[in-house]
Motif scaffolding. Structure first.
Motif, short mmCIF file in Angstrom:
data_model
loop_
_atom_site.label_atom_id
_atom_site.label_comp_id
_atom_site.label_asym_id
_atom_site.label_seq_id
_atom_site.Cartn_x
_atom_site.Cartn_y
_atom_site.Cartn_z
N GLN A 71 12.86 -10.15 -2.52
CA GLN A 71 12.00 -9.11 -1.97
C GLN A 71 12.78 -8.23 -1.00
OE1 GLN A 71 8.76 -8.38 -2.98
NE2 GLN A 71 9.43 -9.82 -4.54
N GLN A 72 13.66 -8.82 -0.20
CA GLN A 72 14.50 -8.04 0.72
C GLN A 72 15.46 -7.15 -0.05
OE1 GLN A 72 16.29 -10.98 3.30
NE2 GLN A 72 14.65 -10.77 4.80
N ILE A 73 16.04 -7.66 -1.11
CA ILE A 73 16.96 -6.87 -1.94
C ILE A 73 16.21 -5.70 -2.56
CG2 ILE A 73 18.32 -6.91 -4.07
CD1 ILE A 73 19.08 -9.84 -3.25
N ILE A 74 15.02 -5.95 -3.06
CA ILE A 74 14.22 -4.88 -3.67
C ILE A 74 13.90 -3.81 -2.63
CG2 ILE A 74 11.94 -4.35 -4.65
CD1 ILE A 74 12.16 -7.09 -6.12
N ALA A 75 13.55 -4.23 -1.40
CA ALA A 75 13.24 -3.26 -0.34
C ALA A 75 14.46 -2.40 -0.03
CB ALA A 75 12.76 -3.99 0.91
N LEU A 76 15.64 -3.00 0.03
CA LEU A 76 16.86 -2.23 0.29
C LEU A 76 17.17 -1.27 -0.86
CD1 LEU A 76 19.11 -5.02 1.83
CD2 LEU A 76 18.12 -3.05 3.02
N LEU A 77 16.96 -1.72 -2.07
CA LEU A 77 17.20 -0.84 -3.22
C LEU A 77 16.23 0.34 -3.22
CD1 LEU A 77 17.91 -3.47 -6.01
CD2 LEU A 77 19.54 -1.86 -4.97
N LYS A 78 14.99 0.11 -2.79
CA LYS A 78 14.02 1.21 -2.69
C LYS A 78 14.48 2.22 -1.65
CE LYS A 78 9.84 -1.20 -4.19
NZ LYS A 78 8.53 -1.72 -3.79
N ILE A 79 14.99 1.73 -0.51
CA ILE A 79 15.49 2.63 0.52
C ILE A 79 16.66 3.45 -0.01
CG2 ILE A 79 16.69 2.71 2.75
CD1 ILE A 79 14.93 0.25 3.54
N ALA A 92 17.24 4.23 -3.14
CA ALA A 92 16.72 5.18 -4.13
C ALA A 92 16.05 6.36 -3.44
CB ALA A 92 15.73 4.48 -5.06
N MET A 93 15.32 6.10 -2.35
CA MET A 93 14.68 7.20 -1.61
C MET A 93 15.75 8.12 -1.03
SD MET A 93 11.50 5.10 0.17
CE MET A 93 11.91 5.71 1.74
N GLY A 94 16.81 7.54 -0.50
CA GLY A 94 17.91 8.34 0.04
C GLY A 94 18.57 9.18 -1.03
N GLN A 95 18.76 8.59 -2.19
CA GLN A 95 19.37 9.33 -3.31
C GLN A 95 18.49 10.51 -3.72
OE1 GLN A 95 22.41 8.78 -4.54
NE2 GLN A 95 22.20 10.53 -5.88
N ARG A 96 17.18 10.30 -3.76
CA ARG A 96 16.26 11.39 -4.11
C ARG A 96 16.31 12.50 -3.05
NH1 ARG A 96 12.74 7.14 -6.02
NH2 ARG A 96 11.76 7.09 -3.97
N ASP A 97 16.38 12.11 -1.77
CA ASP A 97 16.49 13.10 -0.71
C ASP A 97 17.76 13.93 -0.86
OD1 ASP A 97 14.10 12.48 0.50
OD2 ASP A 97 15.00 11.24 2.08
N ILE A 98 18.87 13.27 -1.16
CA ILE A 98 20.14 13.99 -1.35
C ILE A 98 20.02 14.95 -2.52
CG2 ILE A 98 22.54 13.71 -2.06
CD1 ILE A 98 22.52 11.08 -0.38
N GLN A 99 19.47 14.48 -3.63
CA GLN A 99 19.32 15.34 -4.81
C GLN A 99 18.40 16.53 -4.53
OE1 GLN A 99 18.04 12.49 -7.74
NE2 GLN A 99 20.14 11.95 -8.31
N ALA A 100 17.42 16.35 -3.65
CA ALA A 100 16.49 17.43 -3.31
C ALA A 100 17.05 18.34 -2.21
CB ALA A 100 15.14 16.84 -2.88
#
Length: 90
Positions: A52-60, A62-70
């Protein structure tokens, strides 16, 4: 998943204590099947929490990657200059 870690639900019902001990020692999850279909994964609570901790970090990430792309980011030099300005006495 290793074939030895795949068991029918009847095995889960009749060997629960043994399964808990085995999973606790090995850390390996067990897939339980019902009528030949995968239904449930039994795993150690610590392994589940780690996952669950790994999934939470991966979500963070992914959100950062989307912010960069935007284009929602700041240049590092500007950011560091702001930090330097905040550290200087006024």
């Amino acid at each position: 998943m290793k074939p030895s870690h795949v068991k029918p639900i009847s095995y889960l019902k009749s060997h629960a204590a043994e399964i808990v001990e085995t999973i606790s020692e090995s850390g390996e999850p067990m897939l339980t099947t019902q009528n030949g279909e995968a239904k449930v994964v039994v795993q150690h609570a610590h392994s589940y929490e780690d996952m669950q901790q790994i999934i939470a970090l991966l979500k963070i990430l992914a959100m950062g990657q989307r912010d960069i792309q935007a284009g929602h980011y700041r240049d590092i030099d500007e950011f560091l200059a702001e930090l330097d300005a905040e550290d200087k006495p006024q």
